[in-house]
Design a protein around this motif. Sequence first.
Motif, PDB file in Angstrom:
ATOM      1  N   ASN A 113       0.767  -1.125   0.131  1.00  0.00           N
ATOM      2  CA  ASN A 113       0.009  -0.029   0.135  1.00  0.00           C
ATOM      3  C   ASN A 113       0.839   1.231  -0.011  1.00  0.00           C
ATOM      4  N   GLY A 114       1.981   1.018  -0.420  1.00  0.00           N
ATOM      5  CA  GLY A 114       2.924   2.485  -0.367  1.00  0.00           C
ATOM      6  C   GLY A 114       3.902   2.120  -1.460  1.00  0.00           C
ATOM      7  N   TRP A 115       4.287   3.150  -2.252  1.00  0.00           N
ATOM      8  CA  TRP A 115       5.316   3.197  -3.351  1.00  0.00           C
ATOM      9  C   TRP A 115       6.772   3.344  -2.854  1.00  0.00           C
ATOM     10  N   ALA A 116       6.944   4.023  -1.775  1.00  0.00           N
ATOM     11  CA  ALA A 116       8.291   4.045  -1.216  1.00  0.00           C
ATOM     12  C   ALA A 116       8.944   2.932  -0.724  1.00  0.00           C
ATOM     13  N   ASP A 117      10.126   2.608  -1.232  1.00  0.00           N
ATOM     14  CA  ASP A 117      10.737   1.473  -1.023  1.00  0.00           C
ATOM     15  C   ASP A 117      10.486   0.129  -1.709  1.00  0.00           C
ATOM     16  N   VAL A 118       9.880   0.520  -2.741  1.00  0.00           N
ATOM     17  CA  VAL A 118       8.914  -0.640  -3.370  1.00  0.00           C
ATOM     18  C   VAL A 118       9.847  -1.792  -3.746  1.00  0.00           C
ATOM     19  N   SER A 119      11.189  -1.741  -3.837  1.00  0.00           N
ATOM     20  CA  SER A 119      11.956  -2.681  -3.850  1.00  0.00           C
ATOM     21  C   SER A 119      12.196  -3.680  -2.802  1.00  0.00           C
ATOM     22  N   ASN A 120      11.619  -3.266  -1.757  1.00  0.00           N
ATOM     23  CA  ASN A 120      11.755  -3.912  -0.309  1.00  0.00           C
ATOM     24  C   ASN A 120      10.846  -5.043  -0.205  1.00  0.00           C
ATOM     25  N   PRO A 121      11.050  -6.519  -0.404  1.00  0.00           N
ATOM     26  CA  PRO A 121       9.962  -7.271  -0.177  1.00  0.00           C
ATOM     27  C   PRO A 121       9.236  -7.204   1.491  1.00  0.00           C
ATOM     28  N   GLY A 122       9.892  -6.791   2.187  1.00  0.00           N
ATOM     29  CA  GLY A 122       9.410  -6.352   3.614  1.00  0.00           C
ATOM     30  C   GLY A 122       8.326  -5.552   3.672  1.00  0.00           C
ATOM     31  N   LYS A 123       8.150  -4.683   2.630  1.00  0.00           N
ATOM     32  CA  LYS A 123       7.132  -3.700   2.373  1.00  0.00           C
ATOM     33  C   LYS A 123       5.801  -4.269   1.864  1.00  0.00           C
ATOM     34  N   TYR A 124       5.711  -5.332   1.584  1.00  0.00           N
ATOM     35  CA  TYR A 124       4.637  -6.060   0.834  1.00  0.00           C
ATOM     36  C   TYR A 124       3.774  -6.676   1.702  1.00  0.00           C
ATOM     37  N   ASP A 125       2.309  -6.608   1.441  1.00  0.00           N
ATOM     38  CA  ASP A 125       1.241  -7.063   2.528  1.00  0.00           C
ATOM     39  C   ASP A 125       0.585  -8.358   2.029  1.00  0.00           C
ATOM     40  N   TYR A 126       0.766  -8.670   0.601  1.00  0.00           N
ATOM     41  CA  TYR A 126       0.262  -9.790   0.085  1.00  0.00           C
ATOM     42  C   TYR A 126       1.030 -10.584  -1.210  1.00  0.00           C
ATOM     43  N   TRP A 127       1.116 -11.715  -1.281  1.00  0.00           N
ATOM     44  CA  TRP A 127       1.759 -12.416  -2.179  1.00  0.00           C
ATOM     45  C   TRP A 127       1.201 -13.411  -2.851  1.00  0.00           C
ATOM     46  N   GLY A 128       1.480 -13.922  -3.904  1.00  0.00           N
ATOM     47  CA  GLY A 128       0.990 -14.861  -4.634  1.00  0.00           C
ATOM     48  C   GLY A 128       2.008 -16.249  -4.732  1.00  0.00           C
ATOM     49  N   GLN A 129       1.631 -17.330  -5.222  1.00  0.00           N
ATOM     50  CA  GLN A 129       2.233 -18.543  -4.969  1.00  0.00           C
ATOM     51  C   GLN A 129       3.482 -18.558  -5.768  1.00  0.00           C
ATOM     52  N   GLY A 130       3.400 -17.933  -7.035  1.00  0.00           N
ATOM     53  CA  GLY A 130       4.561 -17.887  -7.712  1.00  0.00           C
ATOM     54  C   GLY A 130       4.411 -18.687  -8.815  1.00  0.00           C
ATOM     55  N   THR A 131       5.004 -18.392 -10.123  1.00  0.00           N
ATOM     56  CA  THR A 131       4.932 -19.297 -11.236  1.00  0.00           C
ATOM     57  C   THR A 131       6.522 -19.579 -11.643  1.00  0.00           C
ATOM     58  N   GLN A 132       6.743 -20.899 -12.252  1.00  0.00           N
ATOM     59  CA  GLN A 132       8.142 -21.169 -12.672  1.00  0.00           C
ATOM     60  C   GLN A 132       8.640 -20.710 -14.130  1.00  0.00           C
TER      61      GLN A 132
END
Length: 124
Positions: free
Chosen positions: A100-119
């Motif tokens: 929910n913020g643009w600052a430090d967008v490259s920091n994974p710790g700033k993210y609230d929700y994640w998908g499962q991923g795709t190979q």
Amino acid sequence: QAQLVESGGGLVQAGGSLRLSCAAAGRMFRTYAMGWFRQAPGKEREFVAGVSWTGINTHYADSVKGRFTISRDNAKNTVFLQMNSLNSENTAVYSCAATNGWADVSNPGKYDYWGQGTQVTVSS
């Protein structure tokens, strides 16, 4: 609460292209900045690209600049990652995430929700 589902991964030859998609469930997605991260075997998760909630601002890791493009379609609750000129170093599990913020967008710790991923696997 947002739910994120990635698709579009697969096996591609070096020099080829793939387009990843991340579909979000939940209206809050439209006000969240979105990012793509990747994790290769034995390596830490790393930032790939981010896009602001408006789609106007983008940010890329140096290693993918000029080859990858992130975009979003808020009407479809979807964010994309177009990957061109792929090489074996791009082999990884790619995940999208919402913050929910643009600052430090490259920091994974700033993210609230994640998908499962795709190979994504790039053969040389």
